[in-house]
Design a protein around this motif. Structure first.
Motif: not given
Length: 463
Positions: A61-62, A67-68, A259-264, A402-403
């Protein structure tokens, strides 16, 4: 001359609302996919997912979101030098639509190449976004002449489009994934991207005139025959402001993008999402941020207007954004404390709602201000390149997010949430100490009176 669209709507060029719609559906596509990405990666293969572990999913994800946001640096340079902004946007939209539909292909079509097709889909999204993202934002600034007071308001309207798309995306992607499987969410995201492409290709000639047709370097050369002229001291100083504030945006977005990673994942596993007999889909919580932006942005804008000459400068607003981020993570610390080390305990969803509320307040103090600032400060011949550089800082932040999140298994959520809160608070204090120097380097971009006042302070302190 750019020759923007004839006539205005709500006091702004009609082209602004075309760009609003184009970005709305592109952000619907991006956030719809992002809302389910980590959940799709970690879902078991028997449930249509890829069966990855949490650490690997958060690292991917990170890398993806990083890259985006780093490819706009290349996309901005290509648009400035060769393609022009409009052509870059169309090529980018085609690649992103192709990427979403590649992700939507059923696993049964390529049973031995599921991961390969997944990476191909991500590659299309990454490259396409690099061409699309910096140029749509730069074109908003190009609708206005230098010194036009409507520019900040235009970016607030444009930012509402971004978040309206994100708001719809969380609900649609979450509902589609729950009802029909993960691929349905990717199909919905792909359809959103096609809508964005259709809007831009059919309506741009009427609403944007010549804006974005020619590369910025060519326009700058025609205006002043200075294609190879060195940067002036004022231009160098203004670029220093962009780069300095860019460093602080890394801290902000590294926390915000949890928000989109760990919190999700925390929402999925440890949050009580029941309302009566209905369980709120995890992806729906991704819509809290855009909901709060849409409802709070007019309030924040009205507060700035009400403050008049007392309105904070851009560096101070950035510092406020970092402090709001820290407050948001205090709510996540509260959730972990309620859990009390017992993974079987489900925490109240109100902790999450509070975290997203304060994170949104921070975003409103930082993100639209940053976009507007880049269009004010960047030299014309480097406009899209500098916008790409700005997104490059966001790229580093997304990779860092992400890291950092991937260490949850080793350090625990408390250490990560608390560490981000402390880092954001310290960064805000440093930025406040630097604010006068940054305003001076802007050379009047924050308003002539403010610039002269800060110049006087600096000269007095140097004596």
């Amino acid at each position: 001359m750019n020759n923007p669209s004839k006539g205005t709507f709500l006091g702004h060029p009609k082209g602004l609302f075309l760009l609003f719609g184009t970005e709305l559906w592109e952000r619907f596509s991006y956030y719809g996919m992002r809302a389910v990405l980590v959940l799709y990666l970690t879902a078991q293969t028997t449930q249509g997912g890829l069966g990855w572990n949490q650490a690997d999913a958060l690292k991917l994800y990170g890398i993806y979101t990083g890259l985006v946001y780093i490819t706009p640096l290349i996309g901005g340079w290509l648009a400035d030098t060769f393609l022009g902004q409009r052509r870059a946007i169309i090529i980018g939209a085609i690649l992103m639509a192709a990427g979403q539909f590649t992700l939507a292909l059923p696993h049964s079509m390529f049973p031995d190449s599921v991961n390969t097709m997944f990476y191909l889909g991500l590659a299309g999204l990454i490259i396409g976004n690099g061409l699309f993202k910096p140029n749509i934002s730069t074109m908003v600034g190009d609708l206005y002449e230098e010194g036009d007071h409507r520019r900040d308001g235009a970016f607030t309207i444009f930012y509402m489009g971004i978040n309206l798309g994100a708001l719809i995306a969380g609900f649609v992607a979450g509902a589609a994934a729950n009802a029909y499987g993960w691929q349905a969410a990717f199909v919905a995201a792909g359809l959103g991207m096609l809508l964005s492409l259709v809007l831009q290709t059919t309506m741009a000639p009427s609403f944007l005139g010549n804006i974005g047709k020619e590369p910025a370097a060519k326009r700058a050369a025609a205006a002043g025959n200075q294609k190879k002229a060195p940067l002036t001291k004022q231009e160098v100083d203004r670029i220093k402001v962009i780069l300095t504030l860019g460093l602080f945006t890394i801290i902000f977005w590294a926390g915000f993008e949890q928000a989109g990673g760990l919190m999700s994942l925390y929402t999925e596993q440890y949050t009580n999402r029941m309302i009566g007999s209905f369980e709120v889909p995890t992806a729906w919580f991704q819509s809290l941020n855009p909901f709060f932006i849409i409802t709070l942005a007019p309030v924040i804008a009205a507060i700035w207007v009400k403050m008049g000459k007392r309105e904070p400068s851009s560096p101070v607003k950035f510092a406020m954004g970092l402090l709001f981020l820290a407050l948001g993570f205090l709510f996540m610390i509260g959730a972990v404390l309620e859990q009390g080390g017992d993974n079987a305990v489900k925490t109240s969803m109100f902790w999450l709602i509070g975290a997203y509320l304060f994170h949104t307040l921070g975003e409103l103090c930082l993100s639209p201000i940053g976009l507007s600032m880049v269009t004010k400060l960047a030299p014309l011949r480097l406009a899209s390149l500098m916008m790409g550089a700005w997104f490059g800082f966001v790229a580093l932040a997304n990779y860092a997010a992400g890291f950092i999140g991937s260490f949850v298994g080793e350090s625990g959520a408390m250490a990560i949430f608390g560490g981000i809160a402390i880092a954001a608070t310290i960064s805000a204090a440093i930025l406040l100490l630097m604010s006068n120097r940054l305003i001076y380097w802007m050379h009047g971009a924050e308003g002539k009176a403010v610039a002269e006042e800060e110049k006087g302070k600096l000269e007095t302190s140097a004596v």
